[in-house]
Design an enzyme around this catalytic site. Sequence first.
Site, short mmCIF file in Angstrom:
data_model
loop_
_atom_site.label_atom_id
_atom_site.label_comp_id
_atom_site.label_asym_id
_atom_site.label_seq_id
_atom_site.Cartn_x
_atom_site.Cartn_y
_atom_site.Cartn_z
N ASP A 174 0.85 -1.18 0.00
CA ASP A 174 0.00 0.00 0.00
C ASP A 174 0.89 1.23 0.00
O ASP A 174 2.12 1.12 -0.08
CB ASP A 174 -0.95 -0.01 1.20
CG ASP A 174 -2.32 0.58 0.86
OD1 ASP A 174 -2.39 1.79 0.56
OD2 ASP A 174 -3.32 -0.16 0.86
N HIS A 245 -2.94 3.12 -4.43
CA HIS A 245 -2.35 2.58 -3.20
C HIS A 245 -0.93 2.09 -3.45
O HIS A 245 -0.54 1.02 -2.97
CB HIS A 245 -3.22 1.46 -2.63
CG HIS A 245 -4.52 1.92 -2.05
ND1 HIS A 245 -4.62 2.56 -0.83
CD2 HIS A 245 -5.79 1.82 -2.53
CE1 HIS A 245 -5.89 2.85 -0.59
NE2 HIS A 245 -6.63 2.42 -1.61
N GLU A 308 -10.01 2.25 -5.11
CA GLU A 308 -9.71 3.62 -4.69
C GLU A 308 -8.52 4.22 -5.45
O GLU A 308 -7.55 4.67 -4.83
CB GLU A 308 -9.45 3.65 -3.18
CG GLU A 308 -10.66 3.22 -2.36
CD GLU A 308 -10.35 3.18 -0.87
OE1 GLU A 308 -11.29 3.34 -0.07
OE2 GLU A 308 -9.18 2.95 -0.48
#
Length: 542
Positions: A174, A245, A308
């Site tokens: 991440d 990420h 995301e």
Amino acid sequence: MTVFSIVPRPESVQRGDGEFPLDAATRIVAAEHLVPVAHWLQSALRPATGLALPLAQDADRAITLVRSDDLGSEAYRLDCTPSGITVAGGDPAGVFHGCQTLLQLLPPAVYRRAFVDDVQWAVPAVAIRDTPRFGWRGMMLDVARHFMPKHDLLRLIDLLAMHRLNTLHLHLTDDQGWRVEIRRYPKLTEVGSWRHESQLGADPDAGNDGRPHGGFYTQDDIREIVAYAASRFITVVPEIDVPGHTQAAIAAYPELGVSGEPREVSPRWGINVNVLNTEDTTVEFFRGVFDEIMDLFPSQYIGVGGDECPKEQWRVDERTQALIRERSLAGETELQAWFIHQIGVHISARGRRMYGWDDLLEGDLPADTVVASWRGMTGAVTAARKGYDVVSCPDDLVYLDYRQSELPDEPIPFSIPLTLADAYSFDPVPSDLGPDEAGRVLGGQANLWTENLDSPRTVDYFAFPRLCAIAEALWSNGERDFAEFEPRLEEHLHRLDALGVEYRRRTGPMPWQTRPGIPGKPSERAEWAAFIDGLVANIRPS
């Protein structure tokens, strides 16, 4: 204690007369293909009982492990009489699950790791029949935000096995850290595995703690973790999150970013605007990463994340816009789908299946993709109706980093309250799917993100006992009743006590489990539901 304190609840339990005592004469009898399970059972029973329980070809007083062709995969049958115990399984995994249930028929002290001299070790006479409802019964652990050392990860695997969970999804990368050694790209761990400090609390305005944090698993570590899990019939599913990420990877290799400028491994939580560029060289870089991942993890499923991913950098970058035109794409959303598709095709070529979050449904996917539905159940419905297999993990029922009550001393309270009863109510199959579509649901998993969980002790507090409830939702067939579950769980907690699990008490956190003065970010349920609805607007079924 009665046999009815078994967690997760078996399909049927019939109590008999008498009991079978374990003593110095007790043997374990197992066919050759079940010897590894027998060795595990010895290792589980010997410390507390002090009994040798040697393997034998035959014995008058024995725990006998057998395979039975009339049982399905992972199913088992356990029969105990005063003269002996038989654990039969449809496969070695079923025998192993039966042995886990056998342990729960003994006093909770059997889970202690040293000799206990004041307990009578006897198994009540009983006939148990059991089969799992779902084939995917899992937990996702985020080791990128806060690293879990190998020793503690192995302990967690044992706890998953105890609850008949069979999948450990590891979120390995991440913005805040890269946790797996990739030998062809050593800077991913030399640079990307640690950050100089961490955000302290869930509020966006929270300060940082000034303390470096890091760690990673070597390839030898990964092989050990995978083998340890496999010996407990748990599949480790790796996730390398792309194209968002990814700031830890960009910090290690700045040329992977849109601007090419140096970045640090992010010390802040939340969605990060820094994402991968989509050059062919970047795709090739990650093909190399996934090749090493697939060499390390034999799992059929390989996670690509895909969630995301902000598009701001792509919208304003001339080179990215040129790539969109060159590839005849409609815009940034199709660009993300293009990138994911390149990785998915590579994974498929290795005989594996791409696995990613329901954000992937905003674009076209390889036909064998498996979708993890996290933004409620909309993704599960959409994916199943489009012909994709599904793992259900809706945030409002199985996100174990969410606060556990409205109490003001819950540690770093985040999002909506997700109580034990909420977790127990989880059903992976959306009610509005037809039978064929429902068959696309492989099962479900709990997700445990670790922005605010900075130690294994804290993971214990957030995971248990809610994970016990979710395990039962994924394993047990038939109607479930929380009022019936609660007294069984109360007995089961004595087992967790013996194992040293620092679970949340029904009354709330113990003083040392609180985090006074560290800001959280609690939400009301209606507010959170509206937020999630906004996130899934692009994937709603037509």
